[in-house]
Design an enzyme around this catalytic site. Sequence first.
Site, PDB file in Angstrom:
ATOM      1  N   GLU A   1       1.045  -1.726   0.162  1.00  0.00           N
ATOM      2  CA  GLU A   1       0.130   0.322  -0.343  1.00  0.00           C
ATOM      3  C   GLU A   1       0.812   1.393   0.092  1.00  0.00           C
ATOM      4  O   GLU A   1       1.151   2.068   1.206  1.00  0.00           O
ATOM      5  CB  GLU A   1      -1.161   0.529   1.171  1.00  0.00           C
TER       6      GLU A   1
ATOM      7  N   GLU B   1      -4.785  -8.864   0.234  1.00  0.00           N
ATOM      8  CA  GLU B   1      -5.877  -8.915   2.203  1.00  0.00           C
ATOM      9  C   GLU B   1      -7.037  -8.138   1.889  1.00  0.00           C
ATOM     10  O   GLU B   1      -7.621  -7.738   0.527  1.00  0.00           O
ATOM     11  CB  GLU B   1      -5.154  -7.292   2.502  1.00  0.00           C
TER      12      GLU B   1
HETATM   13  S1  NCW Z   1      -5.088   0.643   7.642  1.00  0.00           S
HETATM   14  C1  NCW Z   1      -4.918  -0.161   5.757  1.00  0.00           C
HETATM   15  N1  NCW Z   1      -5.291  -1.175   6.363  1.00  0.00           N
HETATM   16  C2  NCW Z   1      -5.697  -2.124   7.954  1.00  0.00           C
HETATM   17  C3  NCW Z   1      -3.404  -2.340   8.258  1.00  0.00           C
HETATM   18  O1  NCW Z   1      -3.724  -3.120   9.341  1.00  0.00           O
HETATM   19  C4  NCW Z   1      -3.026  -2.985   7.263  1.00  0.00           C
HETATM   20  O2  NCW Z   1      -1.912  -3.180   7.104  1.00  0.00           O
HETATM   21  C5  NCW Z   1      -3.145  -2.702   6.326  1.00  0.00           C
HETATM   22  O3  NCW Z   1      -2.042  -3.840   5.069  1.00  0.00           O
HETATM   23  C6  NCW Z   1      -5.738  -3.433   6.620  1.00  0.00           C
HETATM   24  O4  NCW Z   1      -5.115  -3.543   5.989  1.00  0.00           O
HETATM   25  C7  NCW Z   1      -4.261  -2.623   5.231  1.00  0.00           C
HETATM   26  N2  NCW Z   1      -4.858   0.493   5.265  1.00  0.00           N
HETATM   27  C8  NCW Z   1      -6.189   1.111   4.571  1.00  0.00           C
HETATM   28  C9  NCW Z   1      -6.457   1.434   4.076  1.00  0.00           C
HETATM   29  C10 NCW Z   1      -7.515   2.778   3.631  1.00  0.00           C
HETATM   30  C11 NCW Z   1      -8.602   2.088   2.113  1.00  0.00           C
HETATM   31  C12 NCW Z   1      -8.960   2.828   1.277  1.00  0.00           C
HETATM   32  C13 NCW Z   1      -9.473   3.460   0.667  1.00  0.00           C
HETATM   33  C14 NCW Z   1      -9.564   4.704  -0.803  1.00  0.00           C
HETATM   34  C15 NCW Z   1     -11.035   4.612  -1.275  1.00  0.00           C
END
Ligand code: NCW
Length: 460
Positions: free
Chosen positions: A173, A365
């Site tokens: 990400e 994920e």
């Molecule tokens: S906060 C986030 N996460 C959580 C985290 O535990 C993990 O490490 C990350 O890879 C769960 O999965 C991911 N991601 C932020 C996601 C934001 C989604 C925004 C979408 C935009 C429209």
Amino acid sequence: MPIKHDNQSITKFPSHFTWGAAAAAYQIEGAWDSDGKGQSVWDAFTKKKGAVWEGHSGNVACDHYNRYAEDIELMELIGLQAYRLSVSWPRVMPEGVGKVNPRGIEFYDRLVDRLLESNIEPWVTLFHWDYPHELDLKGGWLNPDSPKWFADYTKVVVECLSDRVSNWITLNEPQCFIGLGHLVGEHAPGMKLSLQKVLQAGHNALLAHGLAVQAIRTNTKQPASIGWAPVGAVHYPHTDSKEDCAAAMAGMHAVYGDNVWNNRWWGDPVVHGFYPEEGLRAYGASAPKVKSGDFDIIKQPIDFYGCNIYSGVPTKAGSNGKPEVVTLPAGSPHTHFLWNRTPEALYWGTKFLAEHYKLPVVVTENGLSCNDWVTLDGQVPDAQRIDFLRRYLLCLEKAIDEGVDVRGYFHWSIMDNFEWAEGYKHRFGLIHVDYETQKRTLKDSAYWYRGVIRSNGASL
Ligand code: NCW
């Protein structure tokens, strides 16, 4: 749009489909300063007052560093075929560059060996946000040397693990560690920079991805399968009309200039070797400066397109024909994180990526946070997680049935863990963790997922 499923007893998942679960070093390992580990930006960030909910940190987390063998026994019990772990860069190289910490790399050596003993395939993510603090002091992702630093670290990990590891994920990400970390400031290193600087840091992260792919290919001791794990806005049609379906696809193609959640801004350079025209127009003067040869580095052949998909955006064709976001009715189902329960995202997201990038897709994920606890009779009855996963996986099955080449699914997460700025507020795991005692309890969903794995999805 509700997706109907006719023949639920027959699995559409391919026979070599990979069923796994994922976690990340900083979120579970703890042992933040053990055995010569250096500090990461998250070690520094969690010390800042007000940065993380209730002042929590990953100092101890799930103590997985010391309890990994017990955790792998539980993975074996669930029947996991694959486990997506991440390597902590500062555990392996305390200063980010130069000296390697033998005790740090030995941990991953033991972890991989123990997984293989249990017949669980390790999928290794090289960077899941715990950037070395020492390198952050030198400018971090903004430093033009940062791609090279990452490639050097990648070489160290690949030289050590690639005799046993063949599946690699470069970055998790980038939208988050760049966007939330450098634009919004909610994640480490907690910066609020101009969009130009943010996109320049993003460009360096893309270069780092490219150099890391090269480093894996050059140093691997066996053929490697390489991908990455971005996130992005997944649009799905509000109704099944042709117009709404086209609007949803257009929404996923679009590049908006006011945020960094666009899919193609990040994916097109990696797969096609250029930033999308529409993105360059939208970001205007904020677009990064690109040196000649940069895209030759960024665009490396990869073997799969990973995607982290949690929630989607219902979209309809607006009166001008443009995609228009639809507000869900009040009271619509959402998770503890307040992310909407929108299973269609897994169908439309994988379909879009496979069609646009013409690569096999792996769901790196998917999952949800719930307010789980251990009941008086010692169980964790997380019926909502089971229902959520069932809905999402049925949509994934529909995509596969229609010919979308999806090779694997990794549940986020194997166990409850440190949820970044949210601390321990959210529980994403198949395994419940009592952070006081470190006792693990398999949730009902873990037993349910075991059935899904055993039947290759037929039990859905
Ligand atoms: S906060 C986030 N996460 C959580 C985290 O535990 C993990 O490490 C990350 O890879 C769960 O999965 C991911 N991601 C932020 C996601 C934001 C989604 C925004 C979408 C935009 C429209």
